[in-house]
Design a protein around this motif. Structure first.
Motif, short mmCIF file in Angstrom:
data_model
loop_
_atom_site.label_atom_id
_atom_site.label_comp_id
_atom_site.label_asym_id
_atom_site.label_seq_id
_atom_site.Cartn_x
_atom_site.Cartn_y
_atom_site.Cartn_z
N ILE A 139 0.51 -1.01 -0.39
CA ILE A 139 0.14 -0.23 -0.51
C ILE A 139 0.95 0.97 -0.06
CG2 ILE A 139 -0.38 0.22 2.22
CD1 ILE A 139 -2.72 1.13 1.92
N GLY A 140 0.80 1.90 -1.04
CA GLY A 140 1.36 3.66 -0.98
C GLY A 140 0.89 4.76 -1.22
N LEU A 141 1.20 5.33 -0.76
CA LEU A 141 0.75 6.97 -0.01
C LEU A 141 1.39 8.13 -0.77
CD1 LEU A 141 -1.08 8.49 2.14
CD2 LEU A 141 0.38 8.81 3.66
N ARG A 142 1.40 8.77 -1.20
CA ARG A 142 1.34 9.97 -1.99
C ARG A 142 0.95 11.06 -1.67
NH1 ARG A 142 3.76 5.64 -3.35
NH2 ARG A 142 4.25 5.09 -5.28
N VAL A 143 1.81 11.97 -0.84
CA VAL A 143 1.10 13.58 -0.53
C VAL A 143 2.13 15.10 -0.90
CG1 VAL A 143 1.46 14.99 1.35
CG2 VAL A 143 0.80 12.91 1.98
N ASP A 144 1.38 15.23 -1.74
CA ASP A 144 1.67 16.69 -1.64
C ASP A 144 1.95 18.14 -1.45
OD1 ASP A 144 2.73 19.29 -3.73
OD2 ASP A 144 1.00 18.61 -5.86
N ILE A 145 3.98 17.60 -1.52
CA ILE A 145 4.81 18.37 -0.54
C ILE A 145 5.29 20.30 -0.82
CG2 ILE A 145 5.20 16.70 1.81
CD1 ILE A 145 7.65 16.32 0.58
N THR A 146 4.39 20.16 -2.39
CA THR A 146 4.73 21.64 -2.85
C THR A 146 5.03 22.61 -2.04
OG1 THR A 146 4.44 19.95 -5.52
CG2 THR A 146 5.20 22.60 -5.66
N GLU A 147 4.53 22.23 -1.33
CA GLU A 147 3.77 24.28 -1.20
C GLU A 147 4.83 24.72 0.45
OE1 GLU A 147 2.25 28.34 -0.03
OE2 GLU A 147 2.30 26.83 -1.93
N MET A 148 4.87 23.36 0.68
CA MET A 148 5.39 22.28 1.68
C MET A 148 7.61 22.98 1.62
SD MET A 148 5.96 19.71 4.92
CE MET A 148 7.21 18.76 3.38
N LYS A 149 7.82 21.98 0.95
CA LYS A 149 8.90 23.37 -0.55
C LYS A 149 9.86 24.30 -0.57
CE LYS A 149 11.53 19.96 -1.44
NZ LYS A 149 13.07 18.86 -0.64
N ARG A 150 8.33 24.73 -1.12
CA ARG A 150 8.35 26.45 -1.48
C ARG A 150 8.82 27.15 0.14
NH1 ARG A 150 6.27 30.39 -1.28
NH2 ARG A 150 4.45 29.77 0.06
N GLN A 151 8.06 27.12 0.48
CA GLN A 151 7.96 27.49 2.05
C GLN A 151 9.49 27.46 2.61
OE1 GLN A 151 4.83 26.60 4.37
NE2 GLN A 151 3.23 27.68 2.93
N ALA A 152 9.79 26.57 2.66
CA ALA A 152 10.83 25.93 3.26
C ALA A 152 12.57 26.46 2.57
CB ALA A 152 11.50 24.14 3.12
N ALA A 153 12.23 26.48 1.11
CA ALA A 153 12.98 27.24 0.24
C ALA A 153 13.24 28.74 1.00
CB ALA A 153 13.28 26.94 -1.30
N ALA A 154 11.46 29.19 0.61
CA ALA A 154 11.81 30.89 0.93
C ALA A 154 12.12 31.26 2.37
CB ALA A 154 9.66 31.21 1.23
N LEU A 155 12.05 30.12 3.51
CA LEU A 155 12.96 30.60 4.79
C LEU A 155 14.49 30.48 4.38
CD1 LEU A 155 12.17 31.04 8.01
CD2 LEU A 155 12.22 28.56 8.11
N GLU A 156 14.72 29.70 4.17
CA GLU A 156 16.48 29.64 3.37
C GLU A 156 17.17 30.74 2.98
OE1 GLU A 156 19.90 25.96 1.74
OE2 GLU A 156 17.02 25.77 1.57
N ASP A 157 15.95 31.04 1.34
CA ASP A 157 17.04 31.96 1.74
C ASP A 157 16.47 33.79 2.08
OD1 ASP A 157 17.24 33.36 -1.13
OD2 ASP A 157 15.18 34.39 -0.95
N ALA A 158 15.40 33.48 2.55
CA ALA A 158 15.42 34.46 4.24
C ALA A 158 16.82 34.66 4.96
CB ALA A 158 13.77 34.26 4.94
N LEU A 159 16.63 33.22 5.35
CA LEU A 159 18.35 32.84 6.34
C LEU A 159 19.10 33.39 5.55
CD1 LEU A 159 16.77 30.00 8.39
CD2 LEU A 159 16.80 32.15 9.11
N HIS A 160 19.47 32.84 4.73
CA HIS A 160 20.41 33.54 3.85
C HIS A 160 20.81 35.20 3.51
CE1 HIS A 160 24.26 33.24 1.40
NE2 HIS A 160 23.14 33.89 -0.03
N ARG A 161 19.77 34.99 3.10
CA ARG A 161 19.75 37.03 2.82
C ARG A 161 20.18 37.43 3.78
NH1 ARG A 161 15.15 38.53 1.77
NH2 ARG A 161 13.56 37.15 0.93
N ALA A 162 19.37 37.13 5.55
CA ALA A 162 19.76 37.74 6.79
C ALA A 162 20.94 37.33 6.77
CB ALA A 162 18.79 37.03 7.72
N GLU A 163 21.73 36.74 7.06
CA GLU A 163 23.17 36.04 7.03
C GLU A 163 23.70 37.07 6.08
OE1 GLU A 163 26.38 32.32 7.21
OE2 GLU A 163 23.95 32.06 6.51
N VAL A 164 23.56 37.09 4.83
CA VAL A 164 24.61 37.97 4.48
C VAL A 164 23.88 39.48 4.86
CG1 VAL A 164 25.06 39.49 1.92
CG2 VAL A 164 24.06 36.75 2.05
N ALA A 165 23.27 39.85 5.22
CA ALA A 165 23.50 41.35 6.25
C ALA A 165 23.67 41.29 7.12
CB ALA A 165 21.63 41.95 5.83
#
Length: 370
Positions: A139-165
């Motif tokens: 039995i297989g389960l498939r969950v769409d985590i696209t939005e979660m990945k987008r939010q994680a990428a946005a957070l990582e980008d924000a953290l990177h920009r904060a670190e650069v700043a």
């Protein structure tokens, strides 16, 4: 008609009706199961022991819409994976198709329930979880985590920009400290040198006013840069420079600012020390290698070779058999990070600019007697 034969006919009739009712109920149960599965927001798939499709819900077909035409009880999931790889449905497989397929089939063959991610050609991301059923199927389960990945990428980008700043802010503060405190060091040092010359009362008064203004400016600079350290207590009385406050030392002083070099020469020379001045870290290392110095005074921000690099070079050379030299950092940069960097490089002390004579001689005494 004999009674026994009639009873048999009735039994068969009742049995047929019961079987029909059971079949009808099974159909209804199957329909309800299908409806329930189709209402789920996650994709669900059931495979038999050979990996062939038994049942899948509407969401599963939507997720794999590029392969849905292949779903059949005569087809295995492994077959659709191979076709999907050939079609380019899985971007992570491009250029390493066989390796990707082997890894994916290994997970399918041993479905432990461990979750893993899968990227699709349309940009979506899926979380996959597969488990073994009691009859040997999957039995297989498939969950769409696209939005979660987008939010994680946005957070990582924000953290990177904060670190650069943050790094940019730290660098800006360090630059401003160097550019503002370096000339202040020269002003206060030259004032101290002038006070040791023959002056009229009026000239002494003017020098006192100049010193007061310079100290006020230093406090303002310290407040703007907000280091929060106590390295620049310029309200303290300027220590008198008398012969004998420092031993007859041979001191190597490295600073790229000629006024600051002059200030150190005047302070130390008045105390009987012999000062050799250089204007960058590379010259400091070369001069120190020639030997004869009791102490090294090192600025941090210099051209050609900075002070930290020069300190590390000296400490490395000492490991080759050269005598250890006490090193005092004299810098406009006195943040906790600067102090830690000096210590890690091998400096014995770190004092801030503008340099006070009392702080300088206290540091010299500390490294020579410590």
């Amino acid at each position: 008609m004999p009674r026994v034969r009639l009873r048999d006919r009735i039994a068969r009739l009742l049995g047929g009706r019961a079987l029909a009712a059971a079949n009808a109920q099974a159909v209804i149960a199957g329909q309800r199961l299908r409806e329930a599965l189709d209402l789920l927001p996650e994709g669900i798939v059931f495979l038999d022991a050979d990996g062939r499709y038994l049942l899948w819900n509407k969401r599963y077909a939507e997720i794999y819409h590029r392969s849905a035409d292949l779903f059949s009880s005569q087809v295995t999931l492994a077959d659709t994976l191979r076709t999907g790889v050939a079609r380019g449905d899985y971007p992570d497989a491009v250029g390493r198709e066989e390796e990707w397929l082997a890894a994916r089939l290994a997970k399918l063959k041993n479905p432990t329930g461990e979750r893993h991610e899968q990227r699709l050609a349309d940009g979506r991301w899926l979380m996959i979880e597969e488990r073994r059923t009691a009859d040997g199927g999957v039995i297989g389960l498939r969950v769409d985590i696209t939005e979660m990945k987008r939010q994680a990428a946005a957070l990582e980008d924000a953290l990177h920009r904060a670190e650069v700043a943050s790094r940019a802010k730290t660098e800006f503060v360090a630059d401003m400290s160097h550019e503002l405190r370096t000339p202040l060091n020269g002003v206060l040092g030259l004032i101290a040198a002038l006070e040791r010359t023959s002056l009229t009362d009026e000239q002494h008064g003017l020098i006192a006013d100049i010193r007061g203004s310079a100290r006020q400016l230093d406090r303002l600079v310290g407040g703007l840069l907000d280091y929060g350290d106590a390295a620049h207590e310029t309200d303290a009385a300027q220590a008198p420079i008398q012969d004998g406050e420092a031993p007859a030392l041979r001191i190597l002083a490295a600073d790229d600012n000629p006024t600051n070099r002059k200030v150190l020469e005047l302070m130390l020379g008045a105390a009987g020390a012999e000062v050799t001045s250089v204007e960058n870290g590379e010259e400091a290392v070369e001069a120190w290698r020639r030997g004869g110095f009791d102490l090294v005074l090192m600025d941090l921000r210099m051209p050609v070779m900075d002070g930290l690099t020069a300190i590390r070079a000296i400490r490395k050379a000492e490991g080759s058999g050269l005598p250890r030299a006490p090193i005092i950092v004299i810098s406009a940069n006195t943040s906790p990070d600067d102090l830690r960097s000096s210590t890690e490089a091998g400096a014995d002390r770190h004092i801030g600019k503008p340099v006070r004579a009392d702080a300088l001689f206290e540091a010299i005494s500390g490294v020579l007697t410590g």
